[in-house]
Scaffold this active site. Structure first.
Site, PDB file in Angstrom:
ATOM      1  N   CYS A 285     -36.674 -48.043 -44.308  1.00  0.00           N
ATOM      2  CA  CYS A 285     -37.435 -46.989 -44.978  1.00  0.00           C
ATOM      3  C   CYS A 285     -36.744 -45.638 -44.859  1.00  0.00           C
ATOM      4  O   CYS A 285     -36.874 -44.785 -45.748  1.00  0.00           O
ATOM      5  CB  CYS A 285     -38.856 -46.919 -44.423  1.00  0.00           C
ATOM      6  SG  CYS A 285     -38.931 -46.642 -42.639  1.00  0.00           S
TER       7      CYS A 285
ATOM      8  N   GLU B  39     -47.132 -44.551 -43.564  1.00  0.00           N
ATOM      9  CA  GLU B  39     -45.689 -44.347 -43.732  1.00  0.00           C
ATOM     10  C   GLU B  39     -45.265 -45.247 -44.878  1.00  0.00           C
ATOM     11  O   GLU B  39     -45.292 -46.470 -44.757  1.00  0.00           O
ATOM     12  CB  GLU B  39     -44.955 -44.680 -42.431  1.00  0.00           C
ATOM     13  CG  GLU B  39     -43.500 -44.222 -42.436  1.00  0.00           C
ATOM     14  CD  GLU B  39     -42.551 -45.313 -42.881  1.00  0.00           C
ATOM     15  OE1 GLU B  39     -42.194 -45.302 -44.084  1.00  0.00           O
ATOM     16  OE2 GLU B  39     -42.180 -46.140 -42.056  1.00  0.00           O
TER      17      GLU B  39
END
Length: 509
Positions: free
Chosen positions: A274, A240
């Site tokens: 994020c 990720e």
């Protein structure tokens, strides 16, 4: 002769105070942890679904009882507001609970249809543990993000070696210790979840250690280094890698809700998220009204370390420099800030002023690169279709959001966005639902954590057939006859050789 190993210090980013010191683990320490994990993984897997479930639920209960203690540590080590730290720990608790309660249903053996050609075979798929999983965590959400891998890997029957960010080793150590204390309730002391600390070299050692899988969260540049190290042992990686998430606002949207969501999505945790909102595309008809409402909300935000602060300092000083460069580039390219800073106060490092930027060209780094700070660009578009086109033009594809009162248009836009996740009429909604998979596409990475997909990410699919009667045709033998093959060809021709014609509806218009 005395040997002095390097030490890692962790700081309070708001005050510069040294909180604790940790060893910088090298290849020898990492390999030892992985070896111990392999033995513990056998014990952990043999506990079965029920045994792992009750221990994971005990861990969840332990975190819940000491929630404020954990939140205080996260607050001190990252600088984020205490309530935001509490929310992070609560989300981690919810995911541990979901993984523990659903692992058996998702991963238990299941029968599948064998098909006519293999009608004599009983077919089964089951999901077996991988062994030892290496988890490399980030500093911005040092509990919630790694737990999204750790809890699911443990629930699937694996042991875990966890390397937290070098900026948040104390939080990582507390998380690992809490699991050990939960096992202690059962009178057990097994290295099922272990800690290794250090910077990039420690992460590289873990990637080269021969673990069964690496779960990494961080930048795309670091992910490439992790993948290169893991390639030596053909270790698979789930990555990720951050994003440049966009929020789309239709002409019919609830502008108060959209502005509130944009402010929170962009500025919470000092923008160090994020899946935070970094770009907003707004329909022309409501562009200025939306800007005014967003600026009104942002103008009331104040960074600081006190209980009344809206968000905290930049956890990483280097990140503050990146934010400054992106803002400078945006202004140099013709962009301009909208609104003013709260009370006209100066904001100095380690804090960054909240900023809404308009008229920023799409080729500016403030639009193309992950800023990871409390800034957001707002751009007018003709409609949602053009907004989707702008949003999809970047190389990232993690999360996104759409605001519109038209349900069909909202769902159509959500499906068209080239991202792993989208919230309609909310922001970050997908992260709160444990059953939903979490991950991105493009530069945002690959693989999924959370939900059923997250459980399967940390398991090995095993296919098993069991012959339950003699085959009608003897095909997999040197004793196969011409007659067997003629029958097979006839059978396949009758079953698959007809030209397909869709059936006509019996309803006429």
């Amino acid at each position: 002769m005395l040997y002095w190993s390097a030490m890692l210090e962790t700081f309070n980013p708001a005050t510069g105070e040294v909180l604790a010191t940790f060893p910088v683990d090298g290849r020898r320490e990492v390999d030892a942890a992985v070896a111990a994990g392999r033995e513990a993984a056998v014990w952990w897997a043999e506990l079965g679904w029920a045994g792992r479930r009750i221990r994971l639920l005990a861990w969840k209960s332990h975190l819940t009882r000491y929630l404020d203690r954990f939140a205080q540590l996260v607050h001190t080590e990252t600088g984020k507001p205490l309530d935001d730290a509490r929310l992070e720990v609560i989300l981690a608790i919810l995911h541990i609970d979901w993984a523990a309660r659903h692992a058996r249903r998702v991963l238990r053996p299941r029968r599948v249809r064998s098909g006519l050609a293999a009608i004599n075979q009983a077919a089964t798929v089951e999901y077996q543990p991988l062994g030892v999983v290496g988890v490399i965590g980030p500093w911005n959400y040092p509990v919630f993000t790694p737990v999204g891998s750790i809890a699911y890997a443990l629930a699937a029957g694996n042991a875990v070696v966890f390397k937290p960010s070098e900026l948040t080793p104390a939080t990582g150590e507390a998380l690992v210790r809490s699991f050990g204390e939960a096992l202690g309730i059962f009178g057990e002391s097994q290295p099922v979840l272990q800690l290794v600390t250090g910077a990039g070299s420690t992460g590289e050692a873990l990637a080269r250690s021969g673990v069964a899988k690496i779960a990494f969260t961080g930048s795309a540049a670091t992910a490439r280094k992790v993948m290169a190290a893991a390639a030596d042992t053909l270790t698979p990686v789930v990555a990720e890698c951050g994003g440049k998430d966009a929020l789309l606002v239709g002409a019919d949207a609830d502008l108060d809700a959209a502005a509130d969501a944009a402010a929170w999505g962009a500025m919470s945790n000092a923008g160090q998220t994020c899946i935070g909102i970094e770009r907003v595309y707004v329909a022309d008809a409501v562009y200025h009204t939306f800007l005014e409402r967003l600026a009104q909300r942002v103008s009331g935000l104040r960074p600081g370390f006190d209980p009344e602060a809206s968000y905290g300092p930049m956890t990483s000083s280097a990140q503050g420099e990146i934010v400054a460069k992106h803002v400078a580039d945006a202004l140099a390219q013709g962009g301009r800030p909208w609104g003013s800073a709260p009370d006209g106060e100066d904001v100095v490092a380690p804090y960054v002023r909240p900023m809404v930027l308009t008229e920023v060209p799409e080729h500016s780094t403030a639009v193309t690169e992950e800023t990871f700070g409390p800034t957001v660009t707002v751009t007018p578009v003709v409609n949602l279709a053009e907004a989707v086109s702008f949003a999809n033009a970047g190389r990232y594809g993690l999360g996104s959001a759409v605001f519109t009162k038209d349900r069909s248009a909202g769902m159509a836009a959500a499906r068209s966005l080239r991202t792993g996740m989208t919230s309609v009429n909310s922001v970050l909604g997908f992260a709160i639902v444990p059953a939903l998979p979490f991950g991105g596409v493009g530069e945002s990475g690959f693989g999924r954590i959370h939900g059923a997909d997250g459980l399967r990410e940390f398991a090995r699919a095993k296919s098993i057939t069991r012959q339950r009667m003699r085959p009608l045709l003897n095909l997999t033998s040197f004793g196969r006859t011409d007659r067997d093959m003629r029958r097979l060809v006839t059978f396949v021709t009758l079953l698959h050789g007809r030209l397909y014609r869709p059936r006509r509806s019996r309803w006429r218009r």
